[in-house]
Design an enzyme around this catalytic site. Structure first.
Site, short mmCIF file in Angstrom:
data_model
loop_
_atom_site.label_atom_id
_atom_site.label_comp_id
_atom_site.label_asym_id
_atom_site.label_seq_id
_atom_site.Cartn_x
_atom_site.Cartn_y
_atom_site.Cartn_z
N HIS A 127 1.21 7.64 -22.10
CA HIS A 127 1.90 8.81 -22.64
C HIS A 127 3.40 8.58 -22.76
O HIS A 127 4.04 9.10 -23.66
CB HIS A 127 1.61 10.02 -21.75
CG HIS A 127 2.20 11.31 -22.25
ND1 HIS A 127 2.22 11.65 -23.58
CD2 HIS A 127 2.79 12.34 -21.59
CE1 HIS A 127 2.79 12.84 -23.72
NE2 HIS A 127 3.15 13.27 -22.53
N ASP B 33 -1.36 6.74 -27.26
CA ASP B 33 -1.07 7.75 -26.24
C ASP B 33 -2.39 8.42 -25.85
O ASP B 33 -3.07 9.00 -26.70
CB ASP B 33 -0.08 8.77 -26.81
CG ASP B 33 0.45 9.75 -25.77
OD1 ASP B 33 -0.26 10.06 -24.81
OD2 ASP B 33 1.59 10.21 -25.94
N SER C 13 6.80 15.06 -24.67
CA SER C 13 5.56 15.75 -24.37
C SER C 13 5.72 17.23 -24.73
O SER C 13 5.99 17.54 -25.89
CB SER C 13 5.18 15.54 -22.90
OG SER C 13 3.86 15.97 -22.66
#
Length: 721
Positions: free
Chosen positions: A698, A666, A591
């Site tokens: 995610h 995602d 991320s």
């Protein structure tokens, strides 16, 4: 005889030897049943704060802190079996409901005599004194986010995208809104509001039990991201409403509807598509007005409005502004006298608690100092309970302080990080404490801090079975004198004087607490890497939460620049310790950490030999409005910042070995980011590795995560050993 004795000694030695941590043992987790098996579920406290309900196996049990005893209340299996569970929706597009939406399955009535339970898509009311229950709904469509009225006579819930109320005594159901649709969400949130503002629900009971205030999200003008499920014979289009930086937010309307049914009265809150965000909402104590916490779009101005339901007239209770941005945590906490409320703010540079009169004219700061209040935990007529990092930013501690700002007292023990679950009013609380060397242990306390009993003993299975290598916390300074903390694990069999390869773990983004804490780490990929012969390193950088607002705002309008400089300074400190080979340093993150990893490989290419970048943001034009604009401003106002921090244009800088991984669907960091980086790297003639996952989330989970971790470890072995 001697030979036999020697064999026994060798066998005993082997039996007592702890196992090294591998990917297999990480997947096992070193888990064992908690001692006593008690308190398996999170507690739901009764309104008087003197008992709580928790889920234990297939039953709900109730615990009495005064007697330190629990008893089963009701078997949830019977209620679940009675629910009218509809057929699973397997053919339609995926539901992109945000992970931060809160829809509690348990709620006490205000008198503590009933318990609302949601199971199997239906609603049940449990009578606490007998354990008997009534089924309130029996429909093939799930009732979600149910809430009991303060007087306990009605329940309001959402079915589909409309709100309904039901009379507890008669089971009469009344629709409160109509014409709800995926793009017109009555009492339902869009994707970005809960993700970035942590707004977990969109409707609220009035204190007098007569009305419902709710938010209506019109998402029809939010742009669509065209996800597709490609695992089917025929690809299935699964669109997600996802506003990227500079694009339209949802049109959010604030309305009030009678709980018995009737027309909605709409209240003016301003243009939420382009100008404002409704970050919080709810009722004022008199049930005649609602409040709204409204921020401007880039979130450097905020105000609390009180809006009369009948008149529609609004007044401002307080305002805040900041030259950078305002971080929002928690909500308004009204006191029982209905004349005052609590609010936390960073207006003096650190998050602290403020006590306001209900008209905003009288405000008093209750806590003060170069440390951060995490949030208000409970309040009664004379004092506030809260968590903060006052002794050290490496730990979280629990305090109480008088509403006059006097008598502050630390209730938790220094040397541990504490997570608190406290009942309303603060009569009792559970304290789950851990350290780098001690697994979590939960103790029961009275409101004055006295320990009453061990509620759940620490599970020491992992410590007993596995060789958990020690984690050290170190300090170092940036060239300007700024203090940073680092987290260090030396490899198994560490030999002074030997040079080791190092793997850096990174996240680094704003809005998240720093990575270095005195808390139990458990068995993780870090331990696997250390047992594979790597030095494992993670350090703070400016921009993270928890060190004061000025520490965080160093990244303003240029995400990734200051953070990378600080990470490189951390590497320089690590190398100065003398046991890390500066030519064999890898980095990985997911991320924002994926962004930082790719950022490091392209903008500090001589520092890192290899990097594993998971789900990276590669251009801030691709990320959502509320998060991105808070830190970067609008693209139209900061085009240079967006241009300078984009990573695909830097693809030609790559020197080391790079691997990327991403879920195709995602919902948070869109796959678009990685595809743009792939395209740029290919056009630049750069070689790299890539792994695609088909999950609709995610993070990569389950068996695929085990495959990914093995792939990452193999990647580091190929390039650093």
């Amino acid at each position: 005889m001697l030979k036999f004795t020697l064999c026994l000694l060798l066998a005993a030695s082997a039996f007592g030897q702890k196992r090294p941590i591998t990917l297999d043992s990480m997947n096992e987790g070193g888990r064992g049943a908690p001692s006593g098996g008690r308190g398996a579920g999170a507690p739901t406290w009764a309104p008087d704060g003197r008992t709580f309900v928790f889920r234990q196996g297939r039953a709900l049990a109730i615990y009495d802190p005064a007697t330190r005893s629990s008893k089963d209340l009701v078997a949830v299996g019977d209620m679940d079996a009675a629910a009218a569970i509809g057929p699973p929706a397997t053919d339609g597009p995926f539901d992109w409901t945000n992970r931060r939406v809160r829809a509690s399955g348990l709620q006490f009535s205000s008198d503590g005599k009933e318990l609302l339970y949601a199971g199997g898509g239906d609603l049940f009311l449990v009578h606490v004194d007998t354990g008997k229950w009534d089924q309130l709904t029996k429909t093939p469509v799930a009732e979600v986010d149910p809430k009991l009225s303060p007087d306990g006579k009605m329940v309001v819930f959402r079915r589909g995208w409309d709100l309904y109320s039901i009379d507890v005594a008669t089971h009469k159901e009344t629709p409160l809104t109509t014409k709800g649709a995926d793009t017109l969400r009555n009492g339902g949130l869009d994707w970005v509001y809960p993700e970035e503002l942590e707004l977990g629900t969109a409707f609220w009971w009035s204190p007098d039990s007569k009305s419902i205030a709710y938010l209506q999200f019109d998402t029809s003008r939010e742009p669509i991201f065209p996800h597709e499920d490609l695992l089917r014979t025929r690809a299935l289009y699964e669109p997600e409403r996802y506003p990227q930086a500079g694009e339209n937010n949802a049109d959010v309307h604030l309305g009030v509807v009678p709980a018995a049914g009737g027309p909605t009265r709409w209240l003016e809150v301003g243009d939420t598509r382009n100008s404002y965000l409704i970050a919080r909402a709810g009722w004022m104590p008199d049930s005649k007005s609602v409040y709204a916490i409204r921020a401007n779009r880039v979130q450097n101005r905020l105000e609390m409005l009180s809006i009369g339901v009948e008149s529609g007239a609004s007044s401002t209770i307080f305002r805040e502004s900041d030259p950078y941005w305002i971080n929002l945590r928690g909500d308004v906490e009204f006191l029982r006298d209905r004349k005052r409320f609590l609010w936390t703010s960073e207006r003096d540079g650190f998050r602290h608690i403020y006590l306001y009169s209900i008209d905003g004219k009288d405000a008093r700061q209750l806590t003060k100092g170069p440390w951060e209040v995490a949030g208000v935990a409970a309040v009664n007529d004379s004092e506030v309970f809260y968590s903060s990092d006052e002794p050290t930013p490496l730990e979280s501690h629990f305090y109480r302080i008088g509403l006059d700002g006097r008598g502050k007292r630390q209730l938790s023990v220094t040397g541990y990080t504490h997570t608190i679950s406290i009942g309303p009013g603060g009569a009792f609380y559970l304290d789950t404490s851990s350290s780098l060397a001690s697994p979590p242990r939960t103790t029961l306390h009275s409101g004055n801090g006295a320990e009453l009993t061990v509620y759940r003993e620490a599970d020491r299975t992992a410590l007993e079975q596995f060789e958990i290598l020690p984690t050290e916390i170190v300090k170092f300074n940036l060239p300007d004198g700024t203090l940073l903390y680092g987290r260090l694990i030396k490899p198994a069999g560490f030999e002074p004087g030997k040079k080791y390869p190092a793997v850096v773990t990174v996240y680094g983004g704003p809005g998240v607490d720093g990575p270095v804490h005195n808390a139990w780490p458990g068995i993780s990929i870090d331990q696997v890497l250390a047992h594979q012969g790597y030095v494992v390193w993670e350090s703070q950088n400016r921009g993270i939460r928890g060190r004061g607002h000025a520490f965080e705002t160093a990244v303003y309008r240029n995400l990734g620049v200051t953070e990378l400089a600080d990470q490189v300074a951390g590497i320089q400190y690590l190398v100065s310790l003398g046991f890390v080979d500066p030519a064999r340093i890898g980095i990985h993150g997911w991320s924002y950490g994926g962004f930082m990893t790719l950022n490091a490989m392209l903008n500090a290419p001589d520092v890192f030999r290899c990097g594993f970048s998971g789900a990276p943001v590669t251009s801030w034009l691709n990320y959502d409005t509320i998060y991105t604009e808070r830190y970067m401003g609008l693209p139209s106002e900061n085009p240079e910042g967006y241009r300078n921090t984009a990573l695909p244009p830097k693809a030609g800088n790559l020197k080391g070995k790079l691997m990327m991984a991403h879920n195709f669907e995602d919902d948070n960091v869109l796959f678009q980011n990685t595809l743009q980086a792939i395209d740029a790297l290919e056009l630049a003639g750069k070689q790299f590795e890539f792994m695609l996952y088909p999950q609709k989330a995610h993070g990569v989970t389950g068996a695929a995560s085990r495959q990914m971790n093995q792939m990452m470890v193999d990647f580091f072995d190929r390039n650093l050993k």
